[in-house]
Design an enzyme around this catalytic site. Structure first.
Site, PDB file in Angstrom:
ATOM      1  N   ARG A   1       0.819  -1.226   0.000  1.00 23.60           N
ATOM      2  CA  ARG A   1       0.000   0.000   0.000  1.00 23.60           C
ATOM      3  C   ARG A   1       0.851   1.274   0.000  1.00 23.60           C
ATOM      4  O   ARG A   1       0.572   2.192  -0.764  1.00 23.60           O
ATOM      5  CB  ARG A   1      -0.988  -0.026   1.164  1.00 23.60           C
ATOM      6  CG  ARG A   1      -2.120  -1.038   0.940  1.00 23.60           C
ATOM      7  CD  ARG A   1      -3.023  -1.155   2.140  1.00 23.60           C
ATOM      8  NE  ARG A   1      -2.262  -1.525   3.327  1.00 23.60           N
ATOM      9  CZ  ARG A   1      -2.718  -1.443   4.575  1.00 23.60           C
ATOM     10  NH1 ARG A   1      -3.944  -1.010   4.796  1.00 23.60           N
ATOM     11  NH2 ARG A   1      -1.982  -1.815   5.599  1.00 23.60           N
TER      12      ARG A   1
ATOM     13  N   ASN B   1      -6.552  -2.854   1.874  1.00 20.23           N
ATOM     14  CA  ASN B   1      -6.469  -4.321   1.951  1.00 20.23           C
ATOM     15  C   ASN B   1      -7.873  -4.878   2.065  1.00 20.23           C
ATOM     16  O   ASN B   1      -8.700  -4.320   2.785  1.00 20.23           O
ATOM     17  CB  ASN B   1      -5.733  -4.751   3.234  1.00 20.23           C
ATOM     18  CG  ASN B   1      -4.220  -4.688   3.082  1.00 20.23           C
ATOM     19  OD1 ASN B   1      -3.707  -4.480   1.992  1.00 20.23           O
ATOM     20  ND2 ASN B   1      -3.510  -4.868   4.178  1.00 20.23           N
TER      21      ASN B   1
END
EC number: 6.2.-.-
Length: 779
Positions: free
Chosen positions: A31, A49
């Protein structure tokens, strides 16, 4: 392209795209990588996520979106593994800022969990930098390294779902964790000395009291105790190790007695490559394997007069060595080197268990089971959720051969071209057990479970299956198992409530494991060679030349059967197999042969065994190549009794000289063709009676086996079988035989395939079982 340019005048041309990324993309810095890339390209949107992997939306000019996607595919972060990227257009929202959103759980989970990864170079620099706030902190990590699989309770992979949830972060750690530009952004095990796990040292021994520095740190006390000959239990990533000074013969001998491990070699840990090069010869491929982020134990050729205690690896010409893979290991070895200056700082670092038990990983269990072995304990308060032994590997025939696939590899799936039509469990074998859960194209092989000999190991197997089923959302509807009715794994499969059960012959599974790895669906010639596998005729198979694809096989050739007197007893009392082969080759007159082996046989004992064979009582027939190696080792005088399966064969390989003159053997026509080793046995006796050294006998025997197997493959090819040979089974852990056979086959135009991603021994069996079951279901 500047931020202003993208989101100012050109905003009317902005488009928005949703990307669904599947693979190993959680807990690996994915990320923050996406966030930084979006910032650099001036894109708006978000990333999060979820139980499928990572979902993100990006908004901006089409060219910037294409550049973003291209970078994602070609240059992901070091630990990420992208299996698929789905992309679809979505309505533009006019967003100009990019953000990271909180994780989302979904009904179906397809997340991959990263294996535990060795400490990265950035963290190591900080660990040894006195100016860094984590200087000397034994639990330093970031998104590029540290514990993963062993601390994960559930997915999505967030701190609350790991054993780190009991350590609230201090403000300094929290600000790193929340900063998308920091390499510890959402590093779930992130911690420091203020807020994270800590070490403790406990002394148990009453009879052995080294002089430990007063008020010293747990680490310094442990280093001092090791330098003075102590045995310590040390908590690692996936369980406890038992450690002692590898150069101290008395300490190593004491560890052998207490651990009840009479002869199997101990693994070593050395601080760096330089220290390893003082003990072993290391080629560039071996260096790369030692230093890889997976950090397996690597089998290396020991140098002559190596200074380690002889009882570290008795009867071996190799040492199994690994480099440190946790910050604690790095710190301990550095502290230990100061206590023992001027010599290699090498420690025995073997699994924390009694022989045949699973590795201890819970603190209370470690105290209960290891206090009788270790003098003290270096431990910490970060819980291990899933035990995970060290992996073992070596370089064979120009590539990596895994002997145990565990820490650093599990639970990363072996992704196959094969499709699993329904979620499936393959339970593996009895020895070196691993299981496999499979769905779609992914086979999730477990960490090393071990030999299913007792309740502890069976419990570990059951716990592992449940954990994998939950992590990978894979409730099996099919179970694949070995045909041997007495294997505990087989009994477990047959007793389960999984509706569809598929039995897979042992040696077919070995060959299928190679085919699955290499993505091959067409038939091949498969050579499966090991100690024991249940044959479809009820005999014990173990040297099989098969014509096989994933779905089915025919038995083209095998080593001619001989009786195995006493069944399993002969695996340890290898003299019984030696005597049986001699009796077959010379008749009862073999007792008059003037070789030392025959002179050692107790006549009375042999009379009882001969009667067993004659009456067919507890003397099953076997075609095992492993047992032929045992027989030759016994006849050549290497050993009459093995302390563990394969010991005699390993020692036979260790002494072998280079000699490419094969002994005679015969290929006996029939369906199947039979490889007759009795001419070989007669020729070996002739050599021994003429005073030939054992090294020469062993070298010639290895050449004979390679030649016999190669000729059997040539006969198969002559009947129309393909010119592709797959080799698998525990006998192919014999590097000399494997390299001889590969070279011999390639010289005559065969393409040779070996196991590279799973072990050739029974640790890779579950992958083959899963592949066969999938192919049969597709039929």
């Amino acid at each position: 392209m500047t931020h202003a340019h993208c989101n100012g005048s050109d905003q009317s041309q902005n488009i928005r795209r949703r990307l669904m990324v599947r693979g190993m993309v959680q807990g690996v810095g994915f990320r923050p990588f996406v966030y930084n890339l979006a910032q650099r390209l001036g894109l708006g949107g978000f990333v999060l996520n979820d139980s499928d992997g990572v979902t993100l939306e990006i908004e901006g000019p089409a060219s910037a979106l294409d550049a973003f996607e291209q970078t994602l595919r070609t240059s992901p972060p070091p630990l990420a593994r992208i299996d698929a990227i789905g992309a679809e257009p979505v309505a533009s929202r006019g967003e100009t800022h990019f953000r990271i959103e909180t994780s989302r759980a979904a009904t179906v989970r397809n997340t991959l969990i990263s294996p535990d990864v060795a400490t990265c170079d950035d963290c190591l620099r900080e660990l040894f930098d006195p100016a860094d706030r984590r200087f000397g902190y034994p639990f330093i990590n970031c998104t590029n390294c540290g514990p993963r699989f062993t601390i994960v309770l559930d997915v999505p992979y967030d701190r609350a779902q790991t054993t780190m949830r009991v350590f609230p972060m201090c403000p300094a750690c929290r600000s790193e964790y929340d900063d998308p530009l920091d390499r510890r952004f959402h590093a779930q095990p992130n911690a420091c000395a203020v807020c994270g796990p800590s070490l403790a040292f406990h002394w148990w021994s009453t009879e052995f009291r080294p002089r430990l520095p007063v008020h010293a740190s747990p680490l310094d006390q442990a280093a001092a105790a090791l330098a003075q000959g102590a045995i310590l239990a040390i908590k690692g990533l996936g369980g406890y190790h038992l450690a002692c000074d590898a150069l101290d013969s008395a300490a190593v001998a004491r560890l052998r007695v207490r651990k009840q491990r009479e002869a199997k070699p101990f693994a070593l840990m050395a601080p760096d490559l330089e220290a390893i090069q003082r003990l072993c010869s290391v080629n560039p491929d071996e260096e790369a394997l030692l230093e890889s982020r997976r950090r397996p134990i690597v089998l290396l050729d020991a140098l002559p007069n190596v200074p380690v205690a002889p009882s570290v690896a008795p009867g071996y010409a190799t040492l199994g060595i690994m480099l440190p893979y946790t910050p604690l290991h790095h710190l301990l070895l550095r502290a230990y080197a100061k206590e023992a200056p001027g010599r290699p700082a090498v420690l025995v670092m073997t699994s924390g268990n009694l022989s045949d038990e699973p590795i201890a990983y819970r603190d209370d269990d470690a105290v209960a089971r290891l206090a009788s072995i270790a003098d003290g304990m270096l431990t910490h308060n970060r819980d291990i959720h899933m035990r995970c032994d060290d992996s073992v590997a070596r370089i064979v025939a120009g590539g990596v051969q895994l002997l145990r696939r565990s820490r650093g590899y599990a639970p990363e799936p072996v992704t196959l071209t094969l499709h699993f039509p329904r979620p499936l469990l393959a339970v593996g074998g009895h020895l070196k057990n691993t299981f496999c859960l499979a769905k779609e194209h992914d086979a999730f092989l477990s960490h090393h479970i071990g030999d299913l000999e007792n309740l502890e190991t069976l419990t570990s197997f059951r716990e592992g299956v449940r954990h994998f089923a939950r992590l990978f959302d894979c409730e099996p509807e099919v179970v694949a198992y070995d045909l041997h009715p007495e294997y505990l794994a087989t009994k477990e499969a047959l007793a389960s409530d999984i509706p569809l059960k598929i039995g897979v012959q042992h040696h077919h599974a070995h060959i299928a494991s190679v085919l699955a790895e290499h993505g091959i669906e067409d038939p091949v010639i498969g050579v499966a060679a090991d100690g024991t596998g249940y044959g479809i005729d009820g005999s014990i198979w173990g040297c099989e030349v098969l014509i096989a694809d994933l779905r089915e096989f025919t038995r083209f050739a095998h080593l001619a059967y001989i009786p195995l007197p006493g069944g399993d007893a002969a695996v340890r009392q290898v003299w019984r197999i030696g005597a049986t082969y001699l009796q077959r080759a010379f008749g009862d007159a073999f007792l008059d042969l003037d070789i030392p082996f025959v002179q050692r046989i107790r006549r009375q004992q042999w009379t009882l065994i001969a009667r067993m064979i004659e009456r067919g009582i507890n003397a099953p027939l076997t075609s095992s190549l492993g047992r032929l190696f045992d027989a030759v080792a016994a006849i050549a005088g290497i050993r009459d009794h093995a302390l563990y399966e394969g010991q005699a064969a390993i020692e036979l390989e260790t002494v072998a000289a280079q000699d490419d003159r094969p002994y005679p053997f015969a290929l006996l026509d029939g369906a199947p063709l039979r490889i007759d080793a009795l001419p070989t046995i007669r020729a070996i006796v002739e050599d021994l009676r003429a005073g030939a050294p054992v090294a020469l006998v062993s070298g010639r025997f290895h050449s004979t086996v390679a030649e016999a197997l190669a000729q059997a493959c040539e006969r198969a090819r002559a009947t129309g079988a393909p010119a592709v040979v797959a080799l698998s089974g525990g006998v192919f852990q014999n590097r000399r035989l494997t390299e001889l056979l590969v070279a011999r086959l390639e010289r005559t135009g065969f393409r040779v395939l070996l196991n590279r991603r799973v072990p050739p021994n029974d640790g890779g069996l579950c992958l083959g079982q899963a592949a066969v079951a999938a192919a049969q279901m597709q039929k």
